[in-house]
Enzyme design. Structure first.
Site: not given
Ligand code: SF4
Length: 412
Positions: A90, A181, A316
């Protein structure tokens, strides 16, 4: 069309490819200036202006890996059409750079028409946040070469919610229902037979509505209406709030996630006569998010006049840094140095209004000024350097001659 066999995985990260990738990534995103400030304890004084950087900010390991893999894909498949499901991360500047390298962007959840354009000759990149199960299956069915850049920390959450599904436990996911996500995680919470259940809660107010339903039941129609875009198909609050496992989008505010799991645990324990057997919780805030939040709390202990948070407005983890900052001092959420319009005006994202606005009077005309700077996990250092240089310019400071000239152009 009959299903095409999935393509074999190719190791893109060979030493030869990676050394070329490294050089290119550094030329696009590295900043010697930022490294120099970090090496001297994160503080730089230039005339009457002090810049204080958070101890941890900017690119995380997951983002670095995703960018490396995208660049490596371009090198290993120089003549192939490469498509990306949504944004690699992002940050609009990074995404513009990826586009400039000839990588086309599809929707994060492409429709059938877009999927139908894919052929076995196509390379498809899955971004760091992952992609929904149905999307990955549709791409695989087209026989494309998939380059999966999903972060390992995101996959850890998937492991937890799959386990919930296998044990008939509903996953309550603390996250944003429209975030890539969270959508990818929710699709895993259905389990392989798609019988698993999930409910996404955004904040404490939604959590309280869920807790009330756990304790004393609810008006089903009202509950389903409220959570209509945040529940699994067939979700029934009378049945699916019996056994709950709390998980979270990796980039949420830790304190909020902890409070959410506390409240749900308490509600279940009260309902079940003191037993918490029907509750489970795994901490899945990622280390990088946590480190950046902790470092900001530390930075806010310093005497600062204002805080700049640099990053993509749809990021985020960056938004949560802004939330932390604005509780304490004047905080400005900017995309890049161009947002620092003048010493009087700043273009910035207002989290509460959900839009970019122009505000006045952001840069105090003090004889001595201390500016704190942090950035989310998707913000490259070159954008931080540009921001530092712009502040100094607006303060009328002489810029140290050793600073790299931060003219940013998209580089092929
Ligand atoms: S989960 Fe955490 S370490 Fe993995 S890409 Fe997202 S912000 Fe980065």
């Amino acid at each position: 069309m009959s299903a095409t066999p999935a393509r074999k995985k190719i190791n893109l990260r060979t030493p030869d490819v990676m050394s070329r990738v490294q050089a290119q990534v550094e030329s696009h995103y590295r900043s010697e200036t930022v490294e120099r400030i970090r090496a001297q304890g994160g503080v730089m004084r230039q005339g009457s202006t002090v810049i204080r950087l958070a101890k941890e900010f900017g690119f995380c390991y997951g983002v670095e890996r995703a960018i490396d893999l995208a660049y490596a894909a371009r090198k290993v498949f120089p003549d192939s059409r490469i498509s990306l499901l949504g944004e690699i991360i992002h940050n609009p500047d990074v995404n513009a750079q990826i586009t400039a390298m000839g990588i086309r962007q599809l929707a994060a959840h492409p429709d059938d028409k877009d999927i139908a354009t894919l052929t076995p000759e196509d390379v498809v990149l899955i971004p760091a946040f992952g992609a929904e199960v149905s999307t990955v299956e549709a791409v695989k069915a087209r026989g494309c070469q998939i380059v999966d850049t999903t972060c390992g920390d995101v996959m850890s959450v998937w492991k937890r919610v799959r386990q919930n599904a296998a044990e008939s436990v509903t996953s309550v996911i603390h996250g944003k229902a429209i975030h890539e996500e969270t959508r990818a995680t929710a699709s895993r919470a259905l389990g392989p037979d798609r019988q698993g259940q999930y409910l996404i809660v955004l904040d404490l107010a939604e959590t309280d509505a869920v807790c009330e339903a756990i304790r004393q039941g609810c008006d089903k129609a009202v509950f389903l209406q409220h959570f209509q875009n945040a529940i699994s198909p067939g979700f029934d609050p009378d049945i699916h709030l019996q056994r709950i496992g709390v998980a979270n989008q990796t980039t949420m505010l830790r304190s909020e996630t902890e409070e959410i799991q506390n409240r749900i645990r308490t509600a279940i324990t009260e309902r079940d006569g003191g037993s918490s057997a029907n509750f489970r919780y795994f901490d899945t805030i990622c280390g990088a998010t946590q480190d950046r939040q902790d470092a900001l709390f530390q930075l806010l202990d310093e005497s600062l006049d204002l805080l700049l948070v640099v990053g993509g407005y749809n990021s985020s983890n960056t938004s949560h840094l802004v939330e932390i900052g604005e509780k304490t001092i004047p905080t400005w959420f900017v995309r890049n140095a161009d947002c620092l319009v003048s010493g009087e005006e700043i273009r910035h994202f207002d989290l509460h209004r959900g839009e970019e606005i122009l505000s006045a009077g952001w840069l105090p005309e003090k004889p001595s000024l201390t500016v704190g700077i942090t950035a989310g996990a998707s913000c490259p250092n070159n954008l931080i350097e540009d921001t530092i240089r712009r502040i100094l310019e607006l303060r009328g400071e002489q810029i140290d001659g050793e600073f790299r000239n931060a003219e940013r152009e998209l580089k092929a």
